[in-house]
Motif scaffolding. Structure first.
Motif, short mmCIF file in Angstrom:
data_model
loop_
_atom_site.label_atom_id
_atom_site.label_comp_id
_atom_site.label_asym_id
_atom_site.label_seq_id
_atom_site.Cartn_x
_atom_site.Cartn_y
_atom_site.Cartn_z
N VAL A 187 39.25 42.98 54.96
CA VAL A 187 38.15 43.74 54.36
C VAL A 187 38.29 43.78 52.84
CG1 VAL A 187 37.09 46.03 54.16
CG2 VAL A 187 37.74 45.14 56.41
N MET A 188 39.49 44.01 52.35
CA MET A 188 39.71 44.25 50.93
C MET A 188 39.84 42.97 50.10
SD MET A 188 39.65 47.51 50.41
CE MET A 188 40.23 47.45 48.71
N GLU A 189 40.30 41.89 50.69
CA GLU A 189 40.64 40.70 49.90
C GLU A 189 39.49 39.71 49.80
OE1 GLU A 189 44.49 39.15 50.98
OE2 GLU A 189 45.48 41.09 50.59
N TRP A 190 38.29 40.25 49.59
CA TRP A 190 37.11 39.40 49.40
C TRP A 190 37.21 38.50 48.17
CZ3 TRP A 190 34.53 40.23 44.85
CH2 TRP A 190 34.77 41.45 44.21
N PRO A 191 37.93 38.90 47.09
CA PRO A 191 38.04 37.95 45.96
C PRO A 191 38.72 36.64 46.35
CG PRO A 191 38.64 40.17 45.24
CD PRO A 191 38.55 40.20 46.74
N MET A 192 39.57 36.66 47.37
CA MET A 192 40.21 35.43 47.82
C MET A 192 39.21 34.50 48.50
SD MET A 192 43.45 35.67 46.98
CE MET A 192 44.47 34.68 48.08
N GLU A 193 38.19 35.07 49.14
CA GLU A 193 37.14 34.28 49.76
C GLU A 193 36.14 33.77 48.72
OE1 GLU A 193 35.18 36.61 52.72
OE2 GLU A 193 37.04 37.23 53.71
N LEU A 194 35.96 34.56 47.67
CA LEU A 194 34.89 34.27 46.72
C LEU A 194 35.20 33.09 45.82
CD1 LEU A 194 32.14 35.40 45.84
CD2 LEU A 194 33.34 36.81 44.16
N HIS A 195 36.43 32.96 45.36
CA HIS A 195 36.78 31.92 44.39
C HIS A 195 38.02 31.14 44.83
CE1 HIS A 195 33.82 33.46 41.61
NE2 HIS A 195 34.39 34.66 41.61
N ALA A 196 37.92 29.83 44.88
CA ALA A 196 39.07 29.00 45.22
C ALA A 196 40.19 29.17 44.20
CB ALA A 196 38.64 27.53 45.29
N SER A 197 39.83 29.44 42.94
CA SER A 197 40.85 29.61 41.90
C SER A 197 41.75 30.81 42.20
CB SER A 197 40.19 29.79 40.53
OG SER A 197 39.34 30.92 40.52
N ASN A 198 41.19 31.85 42.82
CA ASN A 198 42.02 33.01 43.20
C ASN A 198 43.05 32.62 44.26
OD1 ASN A 198 40.80 34.81 41.44
ND2 ASN A 198 39.25 35.45 42.93
N ARG A 199 42.65 31.77 45.19
CA ARG A 199 43.59 31.34 46.24
C ARG A 199 44.70 30.48 45.65
NH1 ARG A 199 38.55 30.86 48.75
NH2 ARG A 199 38.48 28.59 48.52
N ARG A 254 45.88 30.84 42.54
CA ARG A 254 46.72 31.67 41.67
C ARG A 254 47.49 32.75 42.42
NH1 ARG A 254 42.78 33.92 37.17
NH2 ARG A 254 44.74 34.73 36.29
N TYR A 255 46.89 33.28 43.50
CA TYR A 255 47.46 34.46 44.15
C TYR A 255 47.68 34.23 45.64
CZ TYR A 255 45.28 36.36 39.93
OH TYR A 255 44.88 36.58 38.64
N ALA A 256 48.66 34.94 46.17
CA ALA A 256 48.85 35.00 47.62
C ALA A 256 47.96 36.07 48.21
CB ALA A 256 50.31 35.29 47.95
N HIS A 257 47.75 37.14 47.43
CA HIS A 257 46.87 38.24 47.86
C HIS A 257 46.13 38.79 46.65
CE1 HIS A 257 48.47 38.49 51.94
NE2 HIS A 257 49.68 38.36 51.41
N PHE A 258 44.88 39.17 46.85
CA PHE A 258 44.09 39.78 45.79
C PHE A 258 43.02 40.64 46.46
CE2 PHE A 258 41.30 38.71 41.78
CZ PHE A 258 41.11 40.05 41.57
N GLY A 259 43.18 41.96 46.36
CA GLY A 259 42.20 42.88 46.92
C GLY A 259 41.67 43.81 45.84
N ALA A 260 40.41 44.18 45.94
CA ALA A 260 39.82 44.98 44.87
C ALA A 260 38.63 45.78 45.37
CB ALA A 260 39.38 44.08 43.72
N LYS A 261 38.38 46.89 44.67
CA LYS A 261 37.14 47.66 44.87
C LYS A 261 36.72 48.24 43.53
CE LYS A 261 33.64 49.12 46.94
NZ LYS A 261 32.89 48.59 45.79
N GLY A 262 35.52 47.90 43.12
CA GLY A 262 34.95 48.48 41.92
C GLY A 262 34.00 49.60 42.27
N GLY A 263 33.56 50.31 41.24
CA GLY A 263 32.61 51.39 41.44
C GLY A 263 31.87 51.67 40.15
N SER A 264 30.56 51.85 40.24
CA SER A 264 29.81 52.13 39.03
C SER A 264 28.57 52.95 39.34
CB SER A 264 29.39 50.83 38.33
OG SER A 264 28.51 50.08 39.15
#
Length: 431
Positions: free
Chosen positions: A352-364, A366-376
């Protein structure tokens, strides 16, 4: 949401077309001018409403076309004035939109009453400015709901593959109040073939709450999971400064609901005063009462689309659940260390949280894990994330900011990602 802007645009069209009422003014130039001005306004509205561009760009777009269709522009004096205006617009656009990650750091440094940052590397705090100060979380709070979703999925209390009718989500959807988040999520669900018989899997609802920040999905999950269970996560993670969680959409309707109960006799300023005078306990009770109305499909106290004046939006934003940056460093660290959920919930939560890994191949890469939640909101811009590189080094970065003016808001939005990337790269490059 942009009622005043639409009124301004309508005024521009009105003053461009009203001269055509007189027959003597119906020259080819005047007619062309009116058509081009009207078309530019329509295009600006489409860009703002459907492409979600910054309203300032739409305004500049209309202003430029207004200049170009004015005959006086093509005189010697007019060309000089036009040149000066173009230079000023270009300079302003460069200042506002050029890449400037230092702007974020300067805002944090210069506004300690309005901004917090907390950074941990491999479990050690390396930076904390106003880290203990409670601030409005906006959609960052959805991380807690995601954790409880993973808990209940792991325990078998809920079935991630359960089909959720879209009509159940629609109960909590307010048109034009989420920046297009919910419609964008639905569009992806259709494209991916996840919508079957007008229903979508529960797991995709949770993912849409985090990646797209759908408020409708959020309030549905609050109802589905139960507020007591969700708020228990706050205790389990020992978050010392975290407010209880309550529905987001229903809170946005608080002014409509109060006004309807009093036959619509209150002004906006009176409604602001009434809402601010309520204790937080009473305010949350009111929101839960409204949530119950929405869940039962009782929506006669408002009509779509909803337009909430900025003053009342400020009340809504200020009274969203608050917490500190230090609290969310704990949250992100717990997710990164697989201690945020009951056993078996780790992979569910990461998905659920590691959508940035799905979004950009560059994140995969660079990172083994990347999870995020923004709010505005119109008054708040927050980010909370965790990353782990392929060598096992871990970073948690939390940034909570509020109180900026219109230009500051644009620059903060424009530069937040590049600032975070700089911070992460700087600490991953050091041993």
């Amino acid at each position: 949401m942009y009622l005043l802007l639409w009124i301004v645009f309508a005024g521009i069209v009105f003053f461009a077309t009203i001269p055509l009422v007189s027959k003597k003014n119906r020259t080819r130039w005047k007619i062309t001018q009116a058509i081009i001005t009207t078309v530019s306004v329509i295009l600006a509205i489409i860009m703002i409403e459907f492409l979600h561009i910054v309203p300032l760009i739409g305004i500049v777009f209309v202003v430029i076309f207004s200049f170009l269709t004015d005959r006086s522009t093509y005189t010697k004096v007019g060309l000089i004035i036009t040149g000066v205006v173009v230079i000023l617009i270009a300079a302003g656009a460069y200042y506002v939109f050029h890449d400037d990650p230092d702007f974020v750091q300067n805002y944090i440094d210069n506004h300690p009453d309005l901004a917090s940052i907390h950074l941990t590397v491999d479990g050690e705090t390396v930076l904390s400015q106003q880290g203990q100060v409670k601030r409005p979380l906006a959609s960052v709070v959805k991380t807690i709901i995601a954790i409880e979703y993973a808990n209940q999925a792991a325990k078998g209390t809920i079935d991630p593959e359960q089909s959720v009718p879209l009509a159940e989500l629609d109960k909590f959807y307010l048109e034009n109040t989420d920046g297009g988040a919910h419609p964008s999520w639905l569009e992806e669900m259709r494209a991916a073939g996840h919508i079957v018989n007008d229903s979508v899997p529960l797991h995709q609802v949770a993912k849409g709450m985090i990646r797209y920040s759908s408020n409708a999905n959020t309030d549905f999950l609050i109802e589905k999971l139960g507020t007591e269970s969700i708020n228990l996560v706050i205790e389990q993670l020992e978050l010392e400064n975290h407010d209880p969680i309550y529905p987001l959409v229903s809170a946005l309707l608080a002014s409509n609901y109060l006004n309807d109960q009093h036959d619509g006799n209150y002004s906006n300023s009176e409604l602001e005063e009434m809402l601010r005078s309520l204790s937080m306990d009473k305010y949350r009770e009111l929101v839960w009462e409204i949530h119950g109305k929405l869940e039962q499909g009782e929506t006669d106290f408002f009509s779509q689309p909803v337009s909430v004046p900025m003053g009342l939006q400020q009340v809504w934003s200020d009274r969203l659940p608050n917490a500190s940056a230090e609290d969310y460093a704990k949250v992100m660290q717990a997710i990164s260390n697989n201690t945020a959920t009951v056993p078996g919930g780790e992979d569910i939560l990461r998905d659920v949280m590691e959508w940035p890994m799905e979004l950009h191949a560059s994140n995969r890469e660079r990172y083994a894990h990347f999870g995020a939640k923004g709010g505005s909101t119109a008054f708040v811009l927050n980010q909370a994330l965790y990353v782990e590189d392929h060598n096992g080094k871990k970073i948690e970065l939390i940034i909570f900011t509020e109180g900026f003016n219109f230009i500051e808001q644009i620059k903060m939005n424009k530069n937040m990602n590049s600032f975070m990337s700089e911070v992460i790269d700087r600490h991953f490059s050091t041993d």
